[in-house]
Motif scaffolding. Structure first.
Motif, PDB file in Angstrom:
ATOM      1  N   TRP A  18       0.856  -1.195   0.000  1.00  0.00           N
ATOM      2  CA  TRP A  18       0.000   0.000   0.000  1.00  0.00           C
ATOM      3  C   TRP A  18       0.881   1.230   0.000  1.00  0.00           C
ATOM      4  CZ3 TRP A  18      -3.332  -1.258   4.920  1.00  0.00           C
ATOM      5  CH2 TRP A  18      -4.090  -2.411   4.687  1.00  0.00           C
ATOM      6  N   ILE A  19       0.549   2.172  -0.843  1.00  0.00           N
ATOM      7  CA  ILE A  19       1.183   3.487  -0.819  1.00  0.00           C
ATOM      8  C   ILE A  19       0.115   4.457  -0.347  1.00  0.00           C
ATOM      9  CG2 ILE A  19       2.248   5.327  -2.147  1.00  0.00           C
ATOM     10  CD1 ILE A  19       3.369   3.184  -4.013  1.00  0.00           C
ATOM     11  N   VAL A  20       0.341   5.026   0.837  1.00  0.00           N
ATOM     12  CA  VAL A  20      -0.627   5.921   1.470  1.00  0.00           C
ATOM     13  C   VAL A  20      -0.146   7.359   1.269  1.00  0.00           C
ATOM     14  CG1 VAL A  20      -1.776   6.519   3.635  1.00  0.00           C
ATOM     15  CG2 VAL A  20      -1.124   4.131   3.172  1.00  0.00           C
ATOM     16  N   SER A  21      -0.981   8.177   0.645  1.00  0.00           N
ATOM     17  CA  SER A  21      -0.629   9.569   0.367  1.00  0.00           C
ATOM     18  C   SER A  21      -1.498  10.502   1.210  1.00  0.00           C
ATOM     19  CB  SER A  21      -0.826   9.878  -1.116  1.00  0.00           C
ATOM     20  OG  SER A  21      -0.660  11.257  -1.355  1.00  0.00           O
ATOM     21  N   PRO A  22      -0.955  11.045   2.296  1.00  0.00           N
ATOM     22  CA  PRO A  22      -1.747  11.981   3.104  1.00  0.00           C
ATOM     23  C   PRO A  22      -2.150  13.217   2.313  1.00  0.00           C
ATOM     24  CG  PRO A  22       0.170  11.251   4.329  1.00  0.00           C
ATOM     25  CD  PRO A  22       0.345  10.772   2.921  1.00  0.00           C
ATOM     26  N   GLY A  23      -1.249  13.747   1.497  1.00  0.00           N
ATOM     27  CA  GLY A  23      -1.564  14.938   0.700  1.00  0.00           C
ATOM     28  C   GLY A  23      -2.675  14.687  -0.300  1.00  0.00           C
ATOM     29  N   GLY A  24      -2.660  13.526  -0.915  1.00  0.00           N
ATOM     30  CA  GLY A  24      -3.696  13.169  -1.880  1.00  0.00           C
ATOM     31  C   GLY A  24      -4.881  12.465  -1.258  1.00  0.00           C
ATOM     32  N   ARG A  25      -4.780  12.191   0.046  1.00  0.00           N
ATOM     33  CA  ARG A  25      -5.826  11.468   0.771  1.00  0.00           C
ATOM     34  C   ARG A  25      -6.214  10.196   0.016  1.00  0.00           C
ATOM     35  NH1 ARG A  25      -8.907  14.842   4.661  1.00  0.00           N
ATOM     36  NH2 ARG A  25     -10.586  13.365   4.315  1.00  0.00           N
ATOM     37  N   SER A  26      -5.176   9.450  -0.409  1.00  0.00           N
ATOM     38  CA  SER A  26      -5.436   8.258  -1.214  1.00  0.00           C
ATOM     39  C   SER A  26      -4.580   7.082  -0.755  1.00  0.00           C
ATOM     40  CB  SER A  26      -5.152   8.541  -2.693  1.00  0.00           C
ATOM     41  OG  SER A  26      -3.778   8.796  -2.890  1.00  0.00           O
ATOM     42  N   VAL A  27      -5.046   5.891  -1.124  1.00  0.00           N
ATOM     43  CA  VAL A  27      -4.302   4.652  -0.897  1.00  0.00           C
ATOM     44  C   VAL A  27      -4.254   3.916  -2.230  1.00  0.00           C
ATOM     45  CG1 VAL A  27      -4.236   2.428   0.300  1.00  0.00           C
ATOM     46  CG2 VAL A  27      -5.048   4.466   1.510  1.00  0.00           C
TER      47      VAL A  27
END
Length: 147
Positions: free
Chosen positions: A79-88
């Motif tokens: 999983w790549i979790v992107s806080p800035g993009g609010r995406s997984v």
């Protein structure tokens, strides 16, 4: 995720434990699921699941070299979790490569307000971990702290 995994075959490690995949490849992922590979000094071998939370300085490495190494070493799910993009981004191992399975995104209340009802209804608001049939992860739970 920690509450769900109590008593199950998988133990999440998110305390900065070093993961030793090869003699040269040592990483400190944000979440690792590798019960039989945990030792006092780190995690030895490819875990079933790795999650990385992107930061501006690490995103190129997490999406490039690390992902390739994880695939080569046999990590089943990444999983790549992107806080800035609010995406997984959720990747599954297939034929020696980590292949994108799905991208799930969370939206702020302001953004949801301007969407049409049918657009809101079509949003994917949770995803499932391939290791557990009954583990569904809500994006709002993942990004509750991101404004």
């Amino acid at each position: 995720m920690g509450n769900y995994l109590k008593g199950k075959r998988c133990t999440p490690i998110s305390d900065g434990a070093v993961m030793y995949l090869t003699e040269k490849d040592h990483f400190v992922p944000d979440i690792v699921c590798a019960p039989e590979k945990i030792q006092n000094t780190g995690v030895y071998g490819a875990p079933d699941l790795v999650a990385e939370v992107l930061s501006p300085t690490a995103s190129r490495n997490d999406c490039g070299r690390k992902m390739q190494t994880y695939a080569r070493c046999g990590v089943l799910e990444y999983w790549i979790v992107s806080p800035g993009g609010r995406s997984v981004e959720q990747y599954f191992l297939q034929d020696g490569s980590l292949v994108l399975h799905d991208i799930c995104q969370s939206y702020t209340a302001d953004f949801l307000e301007v969407m049409k009802a049918e657009e809101r209804a079509a949003l994917v608001t949770e995803f499932r971990c391939s290791l557990f049939d009954d583990l569904s992860i809500r994006l709002d739970d993942v990004f509750y702290w991101v404004k």
